[in-house]
Design a protein around this motif. Structure first.
Motif, short mmCIF file in Angstrom:
data_model
loop_
_atom_site.label_atom_id
_atom_site.label_comp_id
_atom_site.label_asym_id
_atom_site.label_seq_id
_atom_site.Cartn_x
_atom_site.Cartn_y
_atom_site.Cartn_z
N GLU A 198 -9.46 8.48 -1.81
CA GLU A 198 -10.11 7.37 -1.10
C GLU A 198 -9.15 6.56 -0.25
OE1 GLU A 198 -11.98 5.18 -4.20
OE2 GLU A 198 -13.78 6.46 -4.24
N HIS A 199 -7.87 6.54 -0.61
CA HIS A 199 -6.90 5.73 0.14
C HIS A 199 -6.12 6.54 1.17
CE1 HIS A 199 -7.58 3.01 -3.32
NE2 HIS A 199 -7.25 2.04 -2.46
N GLU A 232 -10.79 17.30 -7.81
CA GLU A 232 -11.54 16.27 -8.53
C GLU A 232 -12.80 16.87 -9.16
OE1 GLU A 232 -13.56 11.90 -7.62
OE2 GLU A 232 -12.43 12.97 -6.07
N ARG A 292 2.24 1.66 -3.56
CA ARG A 292 1.23 2.19 -4.49
C ARG A 292 0.96 3.67 -4.22
NH1 ARG A 292 -1.13 -3.04 -3.71
NH2 ARG A 292 -2.47 -2.22 -2.06
N LYS A 327 -9.27 10.46 -7.49
CA LYS A 327 -10.23 9.72 -6.68
C LYS A 327 -9.55 8.63 -5.87
CE LYS A 327 -14.49 7.02 -7.08
NZ LYS A 327 -15.50 6.44 -8.01
N GLU A 328 -8.64 7.87 -6.50
CA GLU A 328 -7.93 6.81 -5.78
C GLU A 328 -7.09 7.38 -4.65
OE1 GLU A 328 -5.62 4.62 -8.52
OE2 GLU A 328 -7.34 3.82 -9.65
N THR A 329 -6.40 8.48 -4.93
CA THR A 329 -5.56 9.08 -3.89
C THR A 329 -6.40 9.54 -2.71
OG1 THR A 329 -4.03 9.82 -5.61
CG2 THR A 329 -3.83 10.85 -3.45
N GLU A 333 -9.30 9.10 -12.68
CA GLU A 333 -9.38 8.19 -11.54
C GLU A 333 -8.24 8.37 -10.54
OE1 GLU A 333 -6.55 6.57 -14.39
OE2 GLU A 333 -8.59 7.37 -14.57
N LEU A 334 -7.17 9.06 -10.93
CA LEU A 334 -6.00 9.18 -10.06
C LEU A 334 -6.31 9.99 -8.80
CD1 LEU A 334 -3.03 8.54 -9.66
CD2 LEU A 334 -2.46 10.55 -11.03
N ARG A 350 1.26 6.85 -6.85
CA ARG A 350 0.21 7.85 -7.08
C ARG A 350 0.73 9.25 -6.80
NH1 ARG A 350 -3.05 3.91 -4.34
NH2 ARG A 350 -2.85 5.12 -2.41
N ARG A 386 0.83 -1.21 0.00
CA ARG A 386 0.00 0.00 0.00
C ARG A 386 0.87 1.26 0.00
NH1 ARG A 386 -4.19 -1.98 4.76
NH2 ARG A 386 -4.86 -3.91 3.72
#
Length: 480
Positions: free
Chosen positions: A58-59, A126, A25, A54-56, A51-52, A29, A22
């Protein structure tokens, strides 16, 4: 600092049971996001990978827990300073700080809003990325200012409407600024009046002609943007299309919107003076009349002026008039001239302001706020007469005499010595040229026709005096 070795990182993956993946990853990002946000076309880069962000976002919560666990384990197991895991954690923390600063900077630049936390800033970016680029002003969005300006590293077009400032460069993404989020002190005119700087946006616009105009318009709009739409407006201000010209030059020099009221009179031109306009006037082409779109733009600008208190309104009008290179006459600085059938004429020194087909509201305002005086004699205005009654024979024929004398000196001297090389021929040539230019200017044209015929086209010197003598009546000033 050398990169961690593959065996050391593989050992960490086994020990931390999936948590280290994690972290890796997240590093990927962060690296990609930093590259995109550092790019000149950062908005386009973000739209290419929506999506980059959003992923950043959310994580982030999960990554915070993982970092806390790994750092706690490093302290408990007393990892040495050169441990491969500690170096990765330090690089990730550095990336996170840099990415957070970039996110806040780009969000503030695009919307003048800033998230309180890192995840809020990512969420704002975003939303900005998913939104369509701001469109140019439409029919329901009146334009107060529009022109090409320069900014590093690309020129572009700028629009100012009552609610927003839009900058669309040739290369890069458009920037839209809601005026409600700006303060008057956020607009700074650079020394030399060739540029303005918008704080918090990081945007500097340059122009040799329009920087001061845009700055004045922005400051005026920022003073009125928070006023209620229902606020009563001044009813002692009247407007009408008008043009100005000078004595003995009856063609319109500049068209604009005349603004009359307790301040006096002002002419807000539709355009700045340009070199092209100077060349067109030089060859005798009249100034272009006020177009409907330009009239709507100027009328919309005056509507904002009406909402200001009287003292502040006059100050703002003076500032705008000066910035647009217009004309301002206080009540004591101009006189009302004799009206023709359709025109209302005002005079200040050698400058005339003509209002074609004035509206009734203008007559009402002039009844309340009268100019300094009236010019009662119609014959004193060049729009009504061509020569003043009582002029002497010399005054009426001085141009003919000058042309005839210059031609006589030039031709007579040619009998004794060829041109050039004769002082008398030079004197006749100069007298002919000066008189010809003065004549065409007096006829309501420009000096250029006289200059061309008498100085440039030397072979035509023999016929130009005849043209002026036999076509005298056809070169009378045009009535407006």
């Amino acid at each position: 600092m050398s990169a961690p070795t593959a065996p050391a990182l593989e050992s960490l993956r086994r020990q931390l049971e999936g948590r280290w993946e994690r972290i890796e990853r997240a590093r990927e990002r962060y690296t990609r996001l930093i590259q995109q946000l550092s790019s000149f076309r950062w908005q386009s880069a973000l739209r290419g990978q929506p999506e980059l962000l959003k992923e950043t976002r959310e994580h982030e919560a999960e990554l915070t827990e993982v970092l806390a666990y790994v750092e706690h384990r490093a302290r408990r197991e007393q990892w040495p300073r050169e441990h491969a895991g500690l170096r990765v954690l330090q690089e990730l923390r550095t990336q996170r700080v840099k990415l957070e600063a970039l996110a806040h900077q780009r969000l503030a630049q695009a919307t003048l809003r800033n998230g309180a936390s890192f995840t809020e800033a990512l969420s704002g970016l975003e939303s900005l990325t998913l939104a369509l680029p701001p469109p140019p002003p439409g029919a329901d969005d009146p334009v107060l200012f529009e022109d090409w300006m320069l900014s590093w590293p690309s020129p572009g077009r700028v629009w100012l409407t009552p609610d927003r400032l839009l900058w669309r460069p040739w290369f890069g993404d458009p920037i839209q600024v809601p005026l409600a989020a700006l303060q008057p002190e956020a607009v700074t005119l650079l020394p030399g009046w060739i540029g303005l700087h918008l704080k918090r946006m990081g945007l500097t616009l340059f122009s040799l002609s329009y920087a001061e105009t845009l700055t004045s318009l922005l400051r005026l709009r920022l003073r009125t943007v928070n006023m209620a739409h229902g606020q009563p407006q001044a009813n002692d201000v009247a407007t009408s299309p008008a043009y100005c010209h000078r004595v003995n030059h009856l063609s319109p020099e500049r068209w604009g919107l005349g603004v009359f009221g307790p301040h006096g009179a002002a002419l807000l031109p539709a355009h700045h003076r340009t070199f092209l306009g100077f060349c067109l006037r030089l060859v005798g082409i009249q100034a272009r009349k006020l177009q409907p779109a330009e009239l709507r733009r100027l009328e919309s600008l005056v509507e904002h002026l009406r909402r200001l208190p009287p003292g502040e309104r006059e100050h703002a009008l003076r500032e705008l008039t000066r910035a647009r290179d217009g004309r301002f006459w206080p009540l004591t600085g101009f006189q009302r001239g004799p009206s023709t059938e359709q025109d209302l004429i005002f005079q200040s020194g050698k400058q005339y302001l003509v209002v074609p087909q004035p509206p009734s509201t203008l007559h009402d305002v002039l009844q309340q706020h009268r100019p300094a005086g009236d010019i009662r004699s119609p014959e004193r205005h060049p729009l009504v007469r061509s020569l003043q009654p009582g002029d002497s024979w010399f005054q009426e024929n001085k141009y003919r005499l000058g042309i005839a004398a210059g031609a006589a000196l030039f031709y007579a001297s040619a009998l004794w010595a060829p041109f050039p090389g004769n002082a008398v021929s030079y004197a006749g040539y100069a007298l002919l040229a000066l008189t010809s230019m003065s004549y065409t200017k007096n006829r309501g044209l420009t000096v250029l026709p006289g200059l061309l015929f008498s100085l440039v086209f030397y072979p035509l010197l023999t016929c130009f005096p005849l043209i002026l003598v036999f076509m005298w009546g056809s070169l009378k000033p045009k009535q407006q």
